[in-house]
Design a protein around this motif. Sequence first.
Motif, PDB file in Angstrom:
ATOM      1  N   THR A  31       0.837  -0.859  -0.031  1.00 27.33           N
ATOM      2  CA  THR A  31      -0.017   0.105  -0.116  1.00 27.33           C
ATOM      3  C   THR A  31       0.917   1.150   0.044  1.00 27.33           C
ATOM      4  OG1 THR A  31      -1.828   1.223   1.017  1.00 27.33           O
ATOM      5  CG2 THR A  31      -0.181   0.188   2.416  1.00 27.33           C
ATOM      6  N   ASN A  32       0.330   2.089  -0.781  1.00 26.65           N
ATOM      7  CA  ASN A  32       1.213   3.456  -0.658  1.00 26.65           C
ATOM      8  C   ASN A  32       2.507   3.338  -1.249  1.00 26.65           C
ATOM      9  OD1 ASN A  32      -1.013   5.017  -0.094  1.00 26.65           O
ATOM     10  ND2 ASN A  32      -0.412   5.257   2.110  1.00 26.65           N
ATOM     11  N   GLY A  33       2.812   2.228  -2.008  1.00 30.23           N
ATOM     12  CA  GLY A  33       4.134   2.131  -2.540  1.00 30.23           C
ATOM     13  C   GLY A  33       5.404   1.136  -1.768  1.00 30.23           C
ATOM     14  N   VAL A  34       4.595   0.907  -0.481  1.00 31.70           N
ATOM     15  CA  VAL A  34       5.549   0.139   0.444  1.00 31.70           C
ATOM     16  C   VAL A  34       4.867  -1.463   0.549  1.00 31.70           C
ATOM     17  CG1 VAL A  34       6.164   0.063   2.721  1.00 31.70           C
ATOM     18  CG2 VAL A  34       5.812   2.296   1.664  1.00 31.70           C
ATOM     19  N   CYS A  35       5.808  -2.223   0.552  1.00 36.11           N
ATOM     20  CA  CYS A  35       5.187  -3.764   0.675  1.00 36.11           C
ATOM     21  C   CYS A  35       5.993  -4.251   1.851  1.00 36.11           C
ATOM     22  CB  CYS A  35       5.642  -4.752  -0.535  1.00 36.11           C
ATOM     23  SG  CYS A  35       4.990  -4.000  -2.146  1.00 36.11           S
ATOM     24  N   ALA A  36       5.113  -5.106   2.617  1.00 34.52           N
ATOM     25  CA  ALA A  36       5.828  -5.500   4.000  1.00 34.52           C
ATOM     26  C   ALA A  36       5.235  -6.883   4.111  1.00 34.52           C
ATOM     27  CB  ALA A  36       5.165  -4.795   5.115  1.00 34.52           C
ATOM     28  N   SER A  37       6.059  -7.822   4.536  1.00 37.46           N
ATOM     29  CA  SER A  37       5.794  -9.072   4.873  1.00 37.46           C
ATOM     30  C   SER A  37       6.325  -9.350   6.253  1.00 37.46           C
ATOM     31  CB  SER A  37       6.405 -10.217   3.820  1.00 37.46           C
ATOM     32  OG  SER A  37       7.960 -10.107   3.818  1.00 37.46           O
ATOM     33  N   VAL A  88       4.263   2.525   7.876  1.00 38.26           N
ATOM     34  CA  VAL A  88       5.648   2.428   7.186  1.00 38.26           C
ATOM     35  C   VAL A  88       5.744   3.691   6.035  1.00 38.26           C
ATOM     36  CG1 VAL A  88       7.469   1.461   5.853  1.00 38.26           C
ATOM     37  CG2 VAL A  88       6.145   0.188   7.663  1.00 38.26           C
ATOM     38  N   GLN A  89       6.630   4.539   6.050  1.00 39.89           N
ATOM     39  CA  GLN A  89       6.601   5.412   4.707  1.00 39.89           C
ATOM     40  C   GLN A  89       8.154   5.010   4.013  1.00 39.89           C
ATOM     41  OE1 GLN A  89       7.175   9.175   6.981  1.00 39.89           O
ATOM     42  NE2 GLN A  89       5.486   9.806   5.645  1.00 39.89           N
ATOM     43  N   ALA A  90       8.152   5.092   2.801  1.00 41.45           N
ATOM     44  CA  ALA A  90       9.279   4.674   1.888  1.00 41.45           C
ATOM     45  C   ALA A  90       9.787   6.309   1.596  1.00 41.45           C
ATOM     46  CB  ALA A  90       9.017   3.902   0.608  1.00 41.45           C
ATOM     47  N   CYS A  91      10.943   6.438   1.779  1.00 41.15           N
ATOM     48  CA  CYS A  91      11.558   7.720   1.756  1.00 41.15           C
ATOM     49  C   CYS A  91      12.801   7.859   0.888  1.00 41.15           C
ATOM     50  CB  CYS A  91      11.931   8.344   3.011  1.00 41.15           C
ATOM     51  SG  CYS A  91      10.436   8.220   4.204  1.00 41.15           S
ATOM     52  N   ARG A  93      16.216  10.457   0.526  1.00 39.62           N
ATOM     53  CA  ARG A  93      16.895  11.492   1.342  1.00 39.62           C
ATOM     54  C   ARG A  93      17.072  12.674   0.303  1.00 39.62           C
ATOM     55  NH1 ARG A  93      18.226   9.362   5.929  1.00 39.62           N
ATOM     56  NH2 ARG A  93      19.040   7.567   6.065  1.00 39.62           N
ATOM     57  N   GLY A  94      16.803  13.873   1.140  1.00 44.95           N
ATOM     58  CA  GLY A  94      16.967  15.254   0.363  1.00 44.95           C
ATOM     59  C   GLY A  94      18.547  15.435   0.136  1.00 44.95           C
ATOM     60  N   GLY A  95      18.673  16.625  -0.675  1.00 46.69           N
ATOM     61  CA  GLY A  95      20.038  16.920  -0.792  1.00 46.69           C
ATOM     62  C   GLY A  95      20.542  17.649   0.289  1.00 46.69           C
ATOM     63  N   LEU A  96      21.805  18.256   0.287  1.00 44.49           N
ATOM     64  CA  LEU A  96      22.094  19.344   1.186  1.00 44.49           C
ATOM     65  C   LEU A  96      20.976  20.368   1.681  1.00 44.49           C
ATOM     66  CD1 LEU A  96      24.728  20.028   2.981  1.00 44.49           C
ATOM     67  CD2 LEU A  96      25.438  21.653   1.205  1.00 44.49           C
ATOM     68  N   LEU A  97      20.830  20.291   2.996  1.00 42.70           N
ATOM     69  CA  LEU A  97      19.643  21.420   3.833  1.00 42.70           C
ATOM     70  C   LEU A  97      18.311  20.920   3.122  1.00 42.70           C
ATOM     71  CD1 LEU A  97      21.940  24.306   3.884  1.00 42.70           C
ATOM     72  CD2 LEU A  97      21.612  22.565   5.538  1.00 42.70           C
ATOM     73  N   GLN A  98      17.984  19.772   2.751  1.00 49.53           N
ATOM     74  CA  GLN A  98      16.647  19.656   2.304  1.00 49.53           C
ATOM     75  C   GLN A  98      16.183  18.352   2.878  1.00 49.53           C
ATOM     76  OE1 GLN A  98      17.126  18.717  -2.173  1.00 49.53           O
ATOM     77  NE2 GLN A  98      16.972  21.033  -2.675  1.00 49.53           N
ATOM     78  N   LYS A  99      14.819  18.366   3.025  1.00 48.98           N
ATOM     79  CA  LYS A  99      14.168  17.155   3.807  1.00 48.98           C
ATOM     80  C   LYS A  99      13.969  16.176   2.773  1.00 48.98           C
ATOM     81  CE  LYS A  99      10.781  19.582   6.801  1.00 48.98           C
ATOM     82  NZ  LYS A  99       9.191  19.711   6.659  1.00 48.98           N
ATOM     83  N   SER A 100      13.791  14.825   3.449  1.00 51.47           N
ATOM     84  CA  SER A 100      13.388  13.727   2.488  1.00 51.47           C
ATOM     85  C   SER A 100      12.179  13.877   2.349  1.00 51.47           C
ATOM     86  CB  SER A 100      13.620  12.212   3.696  1.00 51.47           C
ATOM     87  OG  SER A 100      14.763  12.175   4.167  1.00 51.47           O
ATOM     88  N   THR A 101      11.958  12.954   0.958  1.00 55.87           N
ATOM     89  CA  THR A 101      10.607  12.898   0.384  1.00 55.87           C
ATOM     90  C   THR A 101      10.058  11.485   0.579  1.00 55.87           C
ATOM     91  OG1 THR A 101      11.274  14.258  -1.527  1.00 55.87           O
ATOM     92  CG2 THR A 101       9.352  13.114  -2.056  1.00 55.87           C
ATOM     93  N   CYS A 102       9.012  11.667   1.036  1.00 55.88           N
ATOM     94  CA  CYS A 102       8.383  10.342   1.595  1.00 55.88           C
ATOM     95  C   CYS A 102       6.936  10.052   1.015  1.00 55.88           C
ATOM     96  CB  CYS A 102       8.422  10.148   3.101  1.00 55.88           C
ATOM     97  SG  CYS A 102       9.731  10.398   3.987  1.00 55.88           S
ATOM     98  N   THR A 103       6.597   8.809   0.983  1.00 51.94           N
ATOM     99  CA  THR A 103       5.181   8.357   0.464  1.00 51.94           C
ATOM    100  C   THR A 103       4.272   8.744   1.655  1.00 51.94           C
ATOM    101  OG1 THR A 103       5.445   6.034   1.342  1.00 51.94           O
ATOM    102  CG2 THR A 103       5.959   6.610  -1.113  1.00 51.94           C
TER     103      THR A 103
END
Length: 113
Positions: A31-37, A88-91, A93-103
């Motif tokens: 769901t939302n791009g993340v799979c879990a088992s 769970v969110q899949a993320c 990492r952002g670049g220098l001084l940038q936040k991560s982007t997550c589902t």
Amino acid sequence: MTRSAALALTVLALSAAATLTAGPAAAKACTNGVCASSTDDGRTVNVYLSTRLIGVTHYNVRRNGSQFESRGFFNFSARKGFDQGYHVQACRRGGLLQKSTCTPWADFHHTTR
């Protein structure tokens, strides 16, 4: 935001929207791009995370009021007969001084028999 970061965010969002939504993590759920088992031996629940999204560097996990980062695996104590949830969110990492982007958060659970 740089053009490449905007493009990455768009690809991540479109991929997450197109991912098939399934039920709780009994065998493998997505769901939302993340799979879990998940599996358990009666004492420990082992959770394995995956995604088909491009550029994912880590996962954010929330469980019992705590949040932590995972590279694709985590575990917790099994409680026989209980339905134990985690989010769970899949993320990426952002670049220098940038936040991560997550589902968006994906909700899963494991029931120890």
